[in-house]
Design a protein around this motif. Structure first.
Motif, mmCIF file in Angstrom:
data_model
loop_
_atom_site.group_PDB
_atom_site.id
_atom_site.type_symbol
_atom_site.label_atom_id
_atom_site.label_comp_id
_atom_site.label_asym_id
_atom_site.label_seq_id
_atom_site.Cartn_x
_atom_site.Cartn_y
_atom_site.Cartn_z
ATOM 1 N N ARG A 4 0.829 -1.196 0.000
ATOM 2 C CA ARG A 4 0.000 0.000 0.000
ATOM 3 C C ARG A 4 0.872 1.259 0.000
ATOM 4 O O ARG A 4 0.575 2.231 -0.696
ATOM 5 N N ALA A 5 1.931 1.247 0.802
ATOM 6 C CA ALA A 5 2.824 2.401 0.847
ATOM 7 C C ALA A 5 3.481 2.625 -0.512
ATOM 8 O O ALA A 5 3.614 3.765 -0.981
ATOM 9 N N LEU A 6 3.881 1.531 -1.155
ATOM 10 C CA LEU A 6 4.497 1.656 -2.479
ATOM 11 C C LEU A 6 3.499 2.178 -3.507
ATOM 12 O O LEU A 6 3.852 2.967 -4.388
ATOM 13 N N GLN A 7 2.218 1.737 -3.405
ATOM 14 C CA GLN A 7 1.209 2.208 -4.351
ATOM 15 C C GLN A 7 0.922 3.685 -4.137
ATOM 16 O O GLN A 7 0.794 4.453 -5.101
ATOM 17 N N ASN A 8 0.833 4.105 -2.874
ATOM 18 C CA ASN A 8 0.646 5.531 -2.596
ATOM 19 C C ASN A 8 1.805 6.342 -3.180
ATOM 20 O O ASN A 8 1.605 7.419 -3.750
ATOM 21 N N GLY A 9 3.011 5.816 -2.993
ATOM 22 C CA GLY A 9 4.180 6.504 -3.528
ATOM 23 C C GLY A 9 4.181 6.548 -5.040
ATOM 24 O O GLY A 9 4.545 7.569 -5.646
ATOM 25 N N ALA A 10 3.776 5.442 -5.683
ATOM 26 C CA ALA A 10 3.730 5.407 -7.147
ATOM 27 C C ALA A 10 2.691 6.395 -7.675
ATOM 28 O O ALA A 10 2.941 7.114 -8.654
ATOM 29 N N ASP A 11 1.521 6.448 -7.022
ATOM 30 C CA ASP A 11 0.474 7.387 -7.439
ATOM 31 C C ASP A 11 0.966 8.822 -7.323
ATOM 32 O O ASP A 11 0.818 9.632 -8.247
ATOM 33 N N ALA A 12 1.523 9.156 -6.147
ATOM 34 C CA ALA A 12 2.004 10.525 -5.927
ATOM 35 C C ALA A 12 3.144 10.867 -6.879
ATOM 36 O O ALA A 12 3.213 11.984 -7.404
ATOM 37 N N VAL A 14 2.987 9.325 -18.172
ATOM 38 C CA VAL A 14 4.204 8.855 -17.522
ATOM 39 C C VAL A 14 3.838 7.676 -16.621
ATOM 40 O O VAL A 14 2.789 7.683 -15.973
ATOM 41 N N ARG A 15 4.692 6.656 -16.615
ATOM 42 C CA ARG A 15 4.468 5.472 -15.780
ATOM 43 C C ARG A 15 5.620 5.345 -14.795
ATOM 44 O O ARG A 15 6.794 5.423 -15.170
ATOM 45 N N VAL A 16 5.273 5.154 -13.529
ATOM 46 C CA VAL A 16 6.262 5.021 -12.465
ATOM 47 C C VAL A 16 6.034 3.697 -11.737
ATOM 48 O O VAL A 16 4.911 3.404 -11.327
ATOM 49 N N THR A 17 7.095 2.912 -11.585
ATOM 50 C CA THR A 17 7.047 1.685 -10.793
ATOM 51 C C THR A 17 7.954 1.863 -9.588
ATOM 52 O O THR A 17 9.147 2.163 -9.741
ATOM 53 N N THR A 18 7.391 1.702 -8.401
ATOM 54 C CA THR A 18 8.163 1.813 -7.170
ATOM 55 C C THR A 18 8.398 0.427 -6.594
ATOM 56 O O THR A 18 7.573 -0.474 -6.743
ATOM 57 N N ALA A 19 9.527 0.251 -5.947
ATOM 58 C CA ALA A 19 9.885 -1.030 -5.352
ATOM 59 C C ALA A 19 10.478 -0.801 -3.972
ATOM 60 O O ALA A 19 10.919 0.299 -3.638
ATOM 61 N N VAL A 73 11.799 -18.738 9.570
ATOM 62 C CA VAL A 73 11.796 -20.106 10.114
ATOM 63 C C VAL A 73 11.433 -21.099 9.030
ATOM 64 O O VAL A 73 11.873 -22.253 9.037
ATOM 65 N N LEU A 74 10.653 -20.659 8.063
ATOM 66 C CA LEU A 74 10.208 -21.526 6.974
ATOM 67 C C LEU A 74 11.100 -21.412 5.746
ATOM 68 O O LEU A 74 10.781 -21.949 4.691
ATOM 69 N N GLY A 75 12.221 -20.680 5.888
ATOM 70 C CA GLY A 75 13.168 -20.567 4.785
ATOM 71 C C GLY A 75 12.995 -19.339 3.925
ATOM 72 O O GLY A 75 13.710 -19.180 2.925
ATOM 73 N N GLN A 76 12.050 -18.453 4.278
ATOM 74 C CA GLN A 76 11.857 -17.210 3.530
ATOM 75 C C GLN A 76 12.423 -16.071 4.359
ATOM 76 O O GLN A 76 11.769 -15.543 5.248
ATOM 77 N N ASP A 77 13.669 -15.700 4.104
ATOM 78 C CA ASP A 77 14.350 -14.717 4.938
ATOM 79 C C ASP A 77 14.011 -13.272 4.585
ATOM 80 O O ASP A 77 14.086 -12.378 5.434
ATOM 81 N N GLU A 78 13.675 -13.010 3.337
ATOM 82 C CA GLU A 78 13.395 -11.642 2.921
ATOM 83 C C GLU A 78 12.473 -11.648 1.721
ATOM 84 O O GLU A 78 12.299 -12.673 1.054
ATOM 85 N N TYR A 79 11.866 -10.522 1.472
ATOM 86 C CA TYR A 79 10.966 -10.419 0.336
ATOM 87 C C TYR A 79 10.852 -8.956 -0.082
ATOM 88 O O TYR A 79 11.201 -8.042 0.663
ATOM 89 N N GLY A 80 10.367 -8.745 -1.281
ATOM 90 C CA GLY A 80 10.168 -7.392 -1.798
ATOM 91 C C GLY A 80 8.896 -7.342 -2.610
ATOM 92 O O GLY A 80 8.317 -8.371 -2.952
ATOM 93 N N THR A 81 8.432 -6.148 -2.905
ATOM 94 C CA THR A 81 7.240 -5.983 -3.726
ATOM 95 C C THR A 81 7.360 -4.674 -4.497
ATOM 96 O O THR A 81 8.302 -3.905 -4.298
ATOM 97 N N ARG A 82 6.408 -4.425 -5.373
ATOM 98 C CA ARG A 82 6.458 -3.227 -6.196
ATOM 99 C C ARG A 82 5.042 -2.790 -6.544
ATOM 100 O O ARG A 82 4.079 -3.552 -6.366
ATOM 101 N N ALA A 83 4.908 -1.565 -7.033
ATOM 102 C CA ALA A 83 3.613 -1.025 -7.447
ATOM 103 C C ALA A 83 3.828 -0.094 -8.629
ATOM 104 O O ALA A 83 4.889 0.525 -8.762
ATOM 105 N N THR A 84 2.816 0.025 -9.479
ATOM 106 C CA THR A 84 2.917 0.834 -10.695
ATOM 107 C C THR A 84 1.732 1.789 -10.798
ATOM 108 O O THR A 84 0.605 1.429 -10.454
ATOM 109 N N ALA A 85 1.992 2.987 -11.273
ATOM 110 C CA ALA A 85 0.929 3.970 -11.522
ATOM 111 C C ALA A 85 1.244 4.727 -12.804
ATOM 112 O O ALA A 85 2.409 4.985 -13.117
ATOM 113 N N THR A 86 0.194 5.072 -13.536
ATOM 114 C CA THR A 86 0.329 5.854 -14.764
ATOM 115 C C THR A 86 -0.514 7.114 -14.645
ATOM 116 O O THR A 86 -1.679 7.053 -14.237
ATOM 117 N N ALA A 87 0.058 8.254 -14.964
ATOM 118 C CA ALA A 87 -0.660 9.532 -14.943
ATOM 119 C C ALA A 87 -0.619 10.148 -16.337
ATOM 120 O O ALA A 87 0.377 10.031 -17.055
#
Length: 323
Positions: A40-48, A94-99, A116-130
């Motif tokens: 959600r934070a990334l999407q807000n950032g991409a929109d702005a 213009v299209r912006v993708t934030t990660a 504990v289940l073997g997933q030590d880290e993760y990332g995500t991204r969001a895209t917005a077009t204005a």
């Protein structure tokens, strides 16, 4: 006694299995929630970021658009955000993708329980077009000016609209500097029309779209256009000024203006029949038989409208999210 020991071992196995399940459920609740917050934070950032970059493009500051996008993406995520992609799918978008990450580069979030289940880290991204573009319609003051007048008063300079005040005259026998250049029915207000447009009953606004708009003939202001209404324009938000390209039935009583676009005008003074406001410095907008409005042409942005690819560009822009 031996049987009891065997049961203890079985219980230990069950507990161990349950712990794995419990940790998995915890990881689902905690880490999935954390990932949702990040998304959600990334999407807000991409929109702005997309909207801010589009505003730079619209105001002829394309050179700063990407830096502006990075600034807004970062400001909308306390953990840090990285502009992974910055492109222009079309000349007016213009299209912006934030990660996940920081301005220096992409990064990841550290898992809270999923490790504990073997997933030590993760990332995500969001895209917005204005997208940005000229107005195709909207609620405006019930006045219109010619495209020829706009070109003379601004120099036709979209990249750098003049900061000094200009006076728009609404009279068929113009005495402004535009009279000689913009004479004739096609380039000045309809004789007797004074630039007024038909309004809704009891209001002082006209909803105008690209195409032909009926005139309100005569010197008097339309019903609903009170002194109080005009005074509220002083120092307020810019108003949209419809710009016409030509007049249909220019010599008749049922003339219509062919609206080709919209300009934005910051009002500082006016003089209409029975209604006048002089600027604080005492400057009189116009005198005699002239009817006018005085102020500055400015860039204007409205996030609630839709851009029109067919509208003539007079420096008044719509900017909105389209993806």
């Amino acid at each position: 006694m031996q049987r009891l020991n065997q049961e203890d071992g079985a219980v230990a196995v069950i507990v161990a299995l349950l712990l794995v399940v419990l940790v998995g459920v915890g990881a689902l609740a905690v880490d999935a929630g954390n990932l949702y917050w990040e998304r959600r934070a990334l999407q807000n950032g991409a929109d702005a970021a997309a909207l801010a970059a589009a505003q730079d493009f619209a105001s002829n500051s394309a050179g700063t658009a990407e830096a502006t996008a990075r600034q807004y993406a970062q400001a909308n995520n306390s953990r840090g955000a990285f502009v992974e992609e910055f492109t222009q799918p079309t000349p007016n978008s213009v299209r912006v993708t934030t990660a996940t990450g920081a301005q220096t580069g992409a990064g990841t979030l550290t898992a809270i329980l999923a490790g504990v289940l073997g997933q030590d880290e993760y990332g995500t991204r969001a895209t917005a077009t204005a997208t940005w573009g000229a107005f195709g319609g909207g609620a405006t003051v019930p006045l219109t000016m010619s495209q020829c007048e706009w070109n003379v008063l601004t120099g036709g300079n979209l990249a750098n609209l003049p900061t000094s005040e200009r006076t728009i005259y609404f009279h068929s026998s113009q005495t402004a500097a535009t009279q000689n250049t913009c004479g004739g029915p096609a380039n000045q207000n309809h004789p007797g029309g004074f630039g007024w447009l038909n309004t809704a009953s009891g209001t002082c606004s006209a909803t105008v779209y690209m195409g032909q708009v009926a005139t309100d003939t005569g010197n008097n202001v339309p019903n609903g256009c009170t002194q109080t209404f005009f005074q509220q324009l002083i120092g307020g938000d810019p108003v949209l000024m419809p710009v016409f390209g030509n007049i249909s039935n220019a010599q008749g009583n049922n003339a219509t203006y062919n609206i080709v676009g919209f300009a934005a005008f910051e009002v500082t003074g006016y003089r209409f029949s029975g209604s006048q406001y002089n600027e604080p410095a005492g400057n009189v907008p116009c005198s005699g038989n002239d009817r006018c409005i005085r102020g500055r042409f400015v860039a204007y942005y409205d996030l609630g409208a839709e851009p029109s690819p067919s509208a003539t560009d007079f420096g008044a822009y719509v900017i909105g999210l389209t993806g």
